[in-house]
Design a protein around this motif. Structure first.
Motif, PDB file in Angstrom:
ATOM      1  N   LEU A  96      29.196  10.833   7.649  1.00  0.00           N
ATOM      2  CA  LEU A  96      28.635  12.165   7.885  1.00  0.00           C
ATOM      3  C   LEU A  96      28.789  12.560   9.346  1.00  0.00           C
ATOM      4  O   LEU A  96      29.144  13.704   9.656  1.00  0.00           O
ATOM      5  CB  LEU A  96      27.163  12.220   7.476  1.00  0.00           C
ATOM      6  N   ALA A  97      28.541  11.611  10.246  1.00  0.00           N
ATOM      7  CA  ALA A  97      28.701  11.899  11.673  1.00  0.00           C
ATOM      8  C   ALA A  97      30.130  12.332  11.979  1.00  0.00           C
ATOM      9  O   ALA A  97      30.361  13.296  12.716  1.00  0.00           O
ATOM     10  CB  ALA A  97      28.319  10.673  12.499  1.00  0.00           C
ATOM     11  N   MET A  98      31.100  11.651  11.388  1.00  0.00           N
ATOM     12  CA  MET A  98      32.505  11.984  11.643  1.00  0.00           C
ATOM     13  C   MET A  98      32.902  13.303  10.995  1.00  0.00           C
ATOM     14  O   MET A  98      33.714  14.054  11.553  1.00  0.00           O
ATOM     15  CB  MET A  98      33.401  10.853  11.136  1.00  0.00           C
ATOM     16  N   ALA A  99      32.342  13.600   9.823  1.00  0.00           N
ATOM     17  CA  ALA A  99      32.636  14.887   9.180  1.00  0.00           C
ATOM     18  C   ALA A  99      32.257  16.042  10.089  1.00  0.00           C
ATOM     19  O   ALA A  99      32.927  17.079  10.121  1.00  0.00           O
ATOM     20  CB  ALA A  99      31.895  14.989   7.851  1.00  0.00           C
ATOM     21  N   LEU A 100      31.188  15.861  10.848  1.00  0.00           N
ATOM     22  CA  LEU A 100      30.723  16.902  11.756  1.00  0.00           C
ATOM     23  C   LEU A 100      31.435  16.838  13.108  1.00  0.00           C
ATOM     24  O   LEU A 100      31.931  17.843  13.617  1.00  0.00           O
ATOM     25  CB  LEU A 100      29.213  16.767  11.955  1.00  0.00           C
ATOM     26  N   ALA A 101      31.478  15.636  13.694  1.00  0.00           N
ATOM     27  CA  ALA A 101      31.985  15.500  15.059  1.00  0.00           C
ATOM     28  C   ALA A 101      33.500  15.463  15.147  1.00  0.00           C
ATOM     29  O   ALA A 101      34.060  15.805  16.199  1.00  0.00           O
ATOM     30  CB  ALA A 101      31.407  14.228  15.689  1.00  0.00           C
ATOM     31  N   CYS A 102      34.171  15.053  14.075  1.00  0.00           N
ATOM     32  CA  CYS A 102      35.630  14.912  14.114  1.00  0.00           C
ATOM     33  C   CYS A 102      36.373  15.975  13.316  1.00  0.00           C
ATOM     34  O   CYS A 102      37.480  16.363  13.696  1.00  0.00           O
ATOM     35  CB  CYS A 102      36.037  13.531  13.602  1.00  0.00           C
ATOM     36  N   ASP A 103      35.773  16.421  12.210  1.00  0.00           N
ATOM     37  CA  ASP A 103      36.477  17.361  11.338  1.00  0.00           C
ATOM     38  C   ASP A 103      36.023  18.811  11.492  1.00  0.00           C
ATOM     39  O   ASP A 103      36.749  19.726  11.127  1.00  0.00           O
ATOM     40  CB  ASP A 103      36.309  16.956   9.868  1.00  0.00           C
ATOM     41  N   THR A 104      34.813  19.016  11.986  1.00  0.00           N
ATOM     42  CA  THR A 104      34.269  20.374  12.077  1.00  0.00           C
ATOM     43  C   THR A 104      34.233  20.869  13.520  1.00  0.00           C
ATOM     44  O   THR A 104      34.879  21.866  13.855  1.00  0.00           O
ATOM     45  CB  THR A 104      32.849  20.433  11.469  1.00  0.00           C
ATOM     46  N   HIS A 105      33.519  20.171  14.367  1.00  0.00           N
ATOM     47  CA  HIS A 105      33.329  20.638  15.743  1.00  0.00           C
ATOM     48  C   HIS A 105      34.633  20.883  16.501  1.00  0.00           C
ATOM     49  O   HIS A 105      34.797  21.946  17.121  1.00  0.00           O
ATOM     50  CB  HIS A 105      32.442  19.649  16.503  1.00  0.00           C
ATOM     51  N   THR A 127      35.838  34.824  16.271  1.00  0.00           N
ATOM     52  CA  THR A 127      34.486  34.468  15.846  1.00  0.00           C
ATOM     53  C   THR A 127      34.447  34.197  14.352  1.00  0.00           C
ATOM     54  O   THR A 127      33.764  33.271  13.898  1.00  0.00           O
ATOM     55  CB  THR A 127      33.499  35.589  16.210  1.00  0.00           C
ATOM     56  N   GLY A 128      35.176  34.985  13.584  1.00  0.00           N
ATOM     57  CA  GLY A 128      35.253  34.772  12.142  1.00  0.00           C
ATOM     58  C   GLY A 128      35.842  33.413  11.801  1.00  0.00           C
ATOM     59  O   GLY A 128      35.396  32.746  10.856  1.00  0.00           O
ATOM     60  N   TRP A 129      36.868  33.014  12.560  1.00  0.00           N
ATOM     61  CA  TRP A 129      37.454  31.684  12.365  1.00  0.00           C
ATOM     62  C   TRP A 129      36.409  30.594  12.602  1.00  0.00           C
ATOM     63  O   TRP A 129      36.259  29.673  11.785  1.00  0.00           O
ATOM     64  CB  TRP A 129      38.633  31.496  13.318  1.00  0.00           C
ATOM     65  N   ALA A 130      35.687  30.704  13.707  1.00  0.00           N
ATOM     66  CA  ALA A 130      34.688  29.687  14.038  1.00  0.00           C
ATOM     67  C   ALA A 130      33.598  29.619  12.976  1.00  0.00           C
ATOM     68  O   ALA A 130      33.145  28.534  12.596  1.00  0.00           O
ATOM     69  CB  ALA A 130      34.087  29.977  15.406  1.00  0.00           C
ATOM     70  N   ALA A 131      33.181  30.763  12.478  1.00  0.00           N
ATOM     71  CA  ALA A 131      32.165  30.797  11.422  1.00  0.00           C
ATOM     72  C   ALA A 131      32.695  30.132  10.157  1.00  0.00           C
ATOM     73  O   ALA A 131      31.980  29.351   9.504  1.00  0.00           O
ATOM     74  CB  ALA A 131      31.744  32.235  11.139  1.00  0.00           C
ATOM     75  N   TRP A 132      33.937  30.429   9.797  1.00  0.00           N
ATOM     76  CA  TRP A 132      34.541  29.832   8.606  1.00  0.00           C
ATOM     77  C   TRP A 132      34.611  28.310   8.722  1.00  0.00           C
ATOM     78  O   TRP A 132      34.274  27.584   7.788  1.00  0.00           O
ATOM     79  CB  TRP A 132      35.949  30.404   8.395  1.00  0.00           C
ATOM     80  N   VAL A 133      35.027  27.837   9.892  1.00  0.00           N
ATOM     81  CA  VAL A 133      35.116  26.389  10.107  1.00  0.00           C
ATOM     82  C   VAL A 133      33.754  25.736   9.920  1.00  0.00           C
ATOM     83  O   VAL A 133      33.633  24.681   9.280  1.00  0.00           O
ATOM     84  CB  VAL A 133      35.662  26.083  11.520  1.00  0.00           C
ATOM     85  N   ASN A 134      32.723  26.355  10.453  1.00  0.00           N
ATOM     86  CA  ASN A 134      31.385  25.792  10.314  1.00  0.00           C
ATOM     87  C   ASN A 134      30.929  25.771   8.860  1.00  0.00           C
ATOM     88  O   ASN A 134      30.387  24.770   8.380  1.00  0.00           O
ATOM     89  CB  ASN A 134      30.398  26.573  11.181  1.00  0.00           C
ATOM     90  N   ARG A 135      31.142  26.869   8.145  1.00  0.00           N
ATOM     91  CA  ARG A 135      30.758  26.890   6.731  1.00  0.00           C
ATOM     92  C   ARG A 135      31.505  25.825   5.938  1.00  0.00           C
ATOM     93  O   ARG A 135      30.919  25.116   5.110  1.00  0.00           O
ATOM     94  CB  ARG A 135      31.017  28.279   6.125  1.00  0.00           C
ATOM     95  N   GLY A 137      32.764  23.081   7.015  1.00  0.00           N
ATOM     96  CA  GLY A 137      32.354  21.740   7.407  1.00  0.00           C
ATOM     97  C   GLY A 137      30.966  21.371   6.926  1.00  0.00           C
ATOM     98  O   GLY A 137      30.710  20.216   6.540  1.00  0.00           O
ATOM     99  N   LEU A 138      30.058  22.331   6.936  1.00  0.00           N
ATOM    100  CA  LEU A 138      28.678  22.048   6.561  1.00  0.00           C
ATOM    101  C   LEU A 138      28.494  21.911   5.058  1.00  0.00           C
ATOM    102  O   LEU A 138      27.639  21.129   4.608  1.00  0.00           O
ATOM    103  CB  LEU A 138      27.756  23.145   7.107  1.00  0.00           C
ATOM    104  N   ALA A 139      29.261  22.646   4.273  1.00  0.00           N
ATOM    105  CA  ALA A 139      29.071  22.639   2.820  1.00  0.00           C
ATOM    106  C   ALA A 139      29.205  21.240   2.215  1.00  0.00           C
ATOM    107  O   ALA A 139      28.326  20.801   1.450  1.00  0.00           O
ATOM    108  CB  ALA A 139      30.028  23.620   2.158  1.00  0.00           C
ATOM    109  N   PRO A 140      30.257  20.489   2.512  1.00  0.00           N
ATOM    110  CA  PRO A 140      30.328  19.138   1.945  1.00  0.00           C
ATOM    111  C   PRO A 140      29.251  18.204   2.488  1.00  0.00           C
ATOM    112  O   PRO A 140      28.812  17.292   1.779  1.00  0.00           O
ATOM    113  CB  PRO A 140      31.729  18.655   2.328  1.00  0.00           C
ATOM    114  N   CYS A 141      28.810  18.430   3.718  1.00  0.00           N
ATOM    115  CA  CYS A 141      27.744  17.597   4.274  1.00  0.00           C
ATOM    116  C   CYS A 141      26.443  17.804   3.508  1.00  0.00           C
ATOM    117  O   CYS A 141      25.678  16.852   3.282  1.00  0.00           O
ATOM    118  CB  CYS A 141      27.551  17.908   5.756  1.00  0.00           C
TER     119      CYS A 141
END
Length: 210
Positions: A96-105, A127-135, A137-141
């Protein structure tokens, strides 16, 4: 110890939380990322990547990359543990840490967004790109910890997963992401923010906060 960082850097935020949880003091040395101070030759001599954070221990050794720094702190200062001893639980927490720190951030960090602007994308699309990346990344977490006991990501105490989650949710809010779809992540965040170690590490509490 010295911690080279930046108040708004998610990676620096993770390490500040770890230091606070371990009860460790570090001299905080800010490098303003938006002003390019991370590319100063003196800093590049410490961290050739020109990224923050960088930890300099009392013997002068240099350690880069937030997850590596946190694991070092956990291995040299055992209480409270941030990574489980059980191999399976340890793998789940690290995943989970890597999903956030390596694949999303990294895909929505300052360097990537600056490059998108250089390529001619308007701020709205950046900004839309950054929002999409966060969504994305967070959904599978949310799914990964849906059935984990709380209130934290993996049980009754924070782990390295929570240290990565709290800064990432802050990023998501900054880019206008509606977090209502992630109730389990928000539950873990609420538990973390009740702890002084997390609260004191928040960006707006740092000396270099703007």
């Amino acid at each position: 110890m010295k911690l080279h960082g930046y108040f708004r850097s998610s990676a620096s935020y993770r390490v500040r939380i770890a230091l606070n949880l371990k009860g460790l003091r570090a001299e905080h040395l800010p490098h303003h990322l938006r002003k390019g101070e991370q590319r100063d030759p003196a800093y590049l001599a410490l961290n050739p990547q020109g990224l923050v954070p960088t930890l300099q221990d009392d013997s002068g050794e240099i350690i880069t990359q937030s997850l590596a720094i946190i694991e070092l702190l956990d291995e040299t200062h055992h209480e409270p543990p941030l990574i489980p001893n059980d191999p399976l639980r340890r793998a789940k927490v690290r995943a989970l840490a890597m999903a956030l720190a390596c694949d999303t951030h990294p895909v929505q960090n300052l360097k990537v967004l600056a490059r998108l602007r250089e390529l001619g994308l308007p701020d709205e699309q950046v900004t839309g790109w950054a929002a999409w990346v966060n969504r994305e990344g967070l959904a599978p977490c949310e799914t990964l910890i849906a059935n984990e006991p709380g209130p934290f990501c993996f049980g009754s105490a924070p782990t390295i997963a929570d240290l990565c989650l709290v800064p990432q949710l802050a990023n998501a809010r900054r880019f206008g992401v509606d977090l209502a779809a992630f109730p389990r992540l928000l539950r873990a965040e609420a538990a973390a923010k009740d702890l002084k170690a997390f609260a004191d590490a928040a960006p707006d509490r740092q000396p270099d906060a703007e």
